[in-house]
Design a protein around this motif. Structure first.
Motif, PDB file in Angstrom:
ATOM      1  N   THR A  27       0.829  -1.208   0.000  1.00 35.67           N
ATOM      2  CA  THR A  27       0.000   0.000   0.000  1.00 35.67           C
ATOM      3  C   THR A  27       0.862   1.255   0.000  1.00 35.67           C
ATOM      4  O   THR A  27       0.544   2.245  -0.667  1.00 35.67           O
ATOM      5  CB  THR A  27      -0.926  -0.015   1.227  1.00 35.67           C
ATOM      6  N   ASN A  33       0.208   9.948  -0.782  1.00 33.56           N
ATOM      7  CA  ASN A  33      -0.638  10.753   0.090  1.00 33.56           C
ATOM      8  C   ASN A  33      -0.074  10.709   1.506  1.00 33.56           C
ATOM      9  O   ASN A  33      -0.030   9.648   2.131  1.00 33.56           O
ATOM     10  CB  ASN A  33      -2.068  10.209   0.071  1.00 33.56           C
ATOM     11  N   LEU A  35      -1.276  11.607   4.307  1.00 35.51           N
ATOM     12  CA  LEU A  35      -2.239  11.192   5.325  1.00 35.51           C
ATOM     13  C   LEU A  35      -2.349   9.670   5.377  1.00 35.51           C
ATOM     14  O   LEU A  35      -2.381   9.068   6.464  1.00 35.51           O
ATOM     15  CB  LEU A  35      -3.599  11.824   5.039  1.00 35.51           C
ATOM     16  N   LEU A  36      -2.400   9.031   4.205  1.00 38.30           N
ATOM     17  CA  LEU A  36      -2.430   7.562   4.181  1.00 38.30           C
ATOM     18  C   LEU A  36      -1.132   6.971   4.705  1.00 38.30           C
ATOM     19  O   LEU A  36      -1.138   5.971   5.437  1.00 38.30           O
ATOM     20  CB  LEU A  36      -2.694   7.070   2.756  1.00 38.30           C
ATOM     21  N   LEU A  39      -1.089   7.153   8.359  1.00 34.66           N
ATOM     22  CA  LEU A  39      -1.984   6.139   8.915  1.00 34.66           C
ATOM     23  C   LEU A  39      -1.326   4.761   8.889  1.00 34.66           C
ATOM     24  O   LEU A  39      -1.464   3.975   9.840  1.00 34.66           O
ATOM     25  CB  LEU A  39      -3.286   6.127   8.118  1.00 34.66           C
ATOM     26  N   PRO A 314      -7.349  -0.454  -1.718  1.00 33.30           N
ATOM     27  CA  PRO A 314      -7.028   0.859  -2.292  1.00 33.30           C
ATOM     28  C   PRO A 314      -6.728   0.807  -3.784  1.00 33.30           C
ATOM     29  O   PRO A 314      -7.050   1.742  -4.518  1.00 33.30           O
ATOM     30  CB  PRO A 314      -5.803   1.302  -1.485  1.00 33.30           C
ATOM     31  N   LEU A 335      -7.933  12.850   2.697  1.00 39.54           N
ATOM     32  CA  LEU A 335      -7.879  11.448   3.119  1.00 39.54           C
ATOM     33  C   LEU A 335      -8.991  10.671   2.433  1.00 39.54           C
ATOM     34  O   LEU A 335     -10.170  10.865   2.743  1.00 39.54           O
ATOM     35  CB  LEU A 335      -8.019  11.345   4.632  1.00 39.54           C
ATOM     36  N   LEU A 337     -11.571   7.840   1.912  1.00 40.47           N
ATOM     37  CA  LEU A 337     -12.193   7.054   2.979  1.00 40.47           C
ATOM     38  C   LEU A 337     -11.986   5.554   2.805  1.00 40.47           C
ATOM     39  O   LEU A 337     -11.645   4.851   3.758  1.00 40.47           O
ATOM     40  CB  LEU A 337     -13.691   7.377   3.032  1.00 40.47           C
ATOM     41  N   ALA A 340      -8.404   4.494   3.500  1.00 39.27           N
ATOM     42  CA  ALA A 340      -8.152   4.648   4.929  1.00 39.27           C
ATOM     43  C   ALA A 340      -8.798   3.512   5.723  1.00 39.27           C
ATOM     44  O   ALA A 340      -8.184   2.966   6.650  1.00 39.27           O
ATOM     45  CB  ALA A 340      -8.670   5.999   5.414  1.00 39.27           C
ATOM     46  N   VAL A 343      -6.685   0.439   5.257  1.00 40.29           N
ATOM     47  CA  VAL A 343      -5.471   0.477   6.081  1.00 40.29           C
ATOM     48  C   VAL A 343      -5.805   0.168   7.530  1.00 40.29           C
ATOM     49  O   VAL A 343      -5.051  -0.532   8.227  1.00 40.29           O
ATOM     50  CB  VAL A 343      -4.788   1.847   5.935  1.00 40.29           C
ATOM     51  N   LEU A 344      -6.933   0.656   8.015  1.00 44.60           N
ATOM     52  CA  LEU A 344      -7.330   0.385   9.394  1.00 44.60           C
ATOM     53  C   LEU A 344      -7.592  -1.095   9.638  1.00 44.60           C
ATOM     54  O   LEU A 344      -7.531  -1.554  10.785  1.00 44.60           O
ATOM     55  CB  LEU A 344      -8.564   1.208   9.756  1.00 44.60           C
TER      56      LEU A 344
END
Length: 360
Positions: A27, A33, A35-36, A39, A314, A335, A337, A340, A343-344
């Motif tokens: 990923t 990005n 932000l990603l 994360l 993604p 970000l 969604l 994200a 990734v979570l």
């Protein structure tokens, strides 16, 4: 009495940890990005903090984090000193430019430094740093000795070399910490050029002694011995392995090109089957037994699938513009969604795997 860290029967298969970390790293390679990427760093750090043991090899995560930070700083310095091909209109400062000969066209030293070039370097360096830290997470969570036990016999000798390389860095980090603590207790400097020299020499001496002892132990245990197999089996193993690897390469190329989408998947599957058959036959030349082999259970599947989901979702459903925010003109990254949330999913191992066992 509790078992040693990472050796209990409730421990997750080490291959699952590597698949999880490689999913996060995949990923990271597909996005700039920030932000990603942040994360991803947070997910890997949380899982490592929750599930790593107290073994020496599990302490290498901080070393990989410092290495990632160094890569980021070096990438920014290169952009400042050597310039960047990214055009920009927001000039931050201007360095004295050194004239270069005509054969060095395209390279400059100094000159104008723009905000666009620094932001692009920041995104690119953060991606590489995240990739390194994800590999460090696998190194901190997967017991290298148990990972070696899970390899097929044909890859055993190569696996030993990789495991020795993976465990070398954590031992060096532990030696540096031990020697620096000893020098502080004696009131001697442990920083600066002098401290680095007086710490580095004992670390190098310890590494050489450890390598000699390891070589002697491997020789005493008969490492490298091979069994006698018929010539026909050896030839078949070679043909299957090489043919399978060529099939994997051809199938992968077909999947990546528009012209080869029809034959790409069948060739890839046939190549994988041939390569696996070759590895299985090749294992006959390396006779060995496994004591208490690790079992690939439901928790291992959950760990591996969480990494696959973080890598696959993604790429399938994300907007390319969200994965790669533009820098010309400068725009604030957003970000996305779905990536994200994917990734979570990498946090799943922190909740479905057992807590690390402490030493007795």
């Amino acid at each position: 009495m509790a078992s040693r860290p990472g050796r209990g029967r409730t421990a997750v298969h080490p291959g699952a940890w590597w698949l999880w970390a490689l999913g996060l790293a995949t990923t990271a390679t597909r996005t700039t990005n920030p932000l990603l990427l942040a994360l991803l760093l947070a997910v890997s750090a949380y899982v490592v903090a929750a599930r790593r043991t107290t073994a020496p090899w599990s302490r290498s995560y901080s070393a990989f984090a410092r290495l990632g930070l160094a890569v980021l700083v070096i990438r920014l310095l290169f952009t400042v000193v050597l310039g960047s091909p990214i055009p920009g209109t927001h000039t931050l400062f201007t360095l004295p430019e050194v004239p270069l000969p005509h054969w060095a066209q395209g390279i400059r030293l100094g000159g104008r430094v723009t905000a666009e070039s620094l932001v692009f370097a920041l995104y690119d360096g953060l991606r590489l740093a995240t990739l390194l830290i994800c590999v460090g997470a696998a190194n901190a969570l997967a017991n290298p000795a148990r990972l070696l036990k899970a390899l097929p016999g044909a890859l055993y000798e190569a696996g030993v070399a990789v495991v020795v390389a993976l465990t070398f860095a954590p031992h060096l980090v532990a030696d540096v910490r031990r020697l620096r603590a000893a020098r502080r207790l004696r009131g001697r400097p442990d920083r600066g050029a002098r401290g680095l020299l007086q710490v580095g020499l004992p670390v190098l001496e310890g590494a050489l002694e450890r390598s000699v002892a390891l070589a002697a132990a491997m020789d005493a245990r008969g490492f490298g011995r091979t069994a006698t197999v018929p010539p026909a089996v050896r030839r078949t193993t070679t043909v299957l392995t090489l043919g399978g690897l060529l099939g994997v390469c051809a199938g992968t190329y077909g999947l990546l090109t528009a012209e080869g989408t029809v034959y790409g998947l069948p060739v890839l599957l046939a190549g994988l089957a041939a390569a696996l058959a070759g590895l299985r036959l090749g294992g006959r030349r390396s006779p060995r037994t496994r004591y208490r082999p690790d079992v690939w259970d439901v928790r291992a599947w959950l760990v591996a699938v969480s990494g696959f989901a973080a890598a696959a979702l993604p790429a399938v459903a994300a907007d390319p513009a969200a994965l790669h925010p533009g820098v010309v003109p400068l725009t604030a990254p957003t970000l996305p969604l779905l990536p994200a949330a994917a990734v979570l999913l990498g946090l799943l191992p922190a909740f479905v795997t057992p807590a690390p066992e402490e030493a007795a």
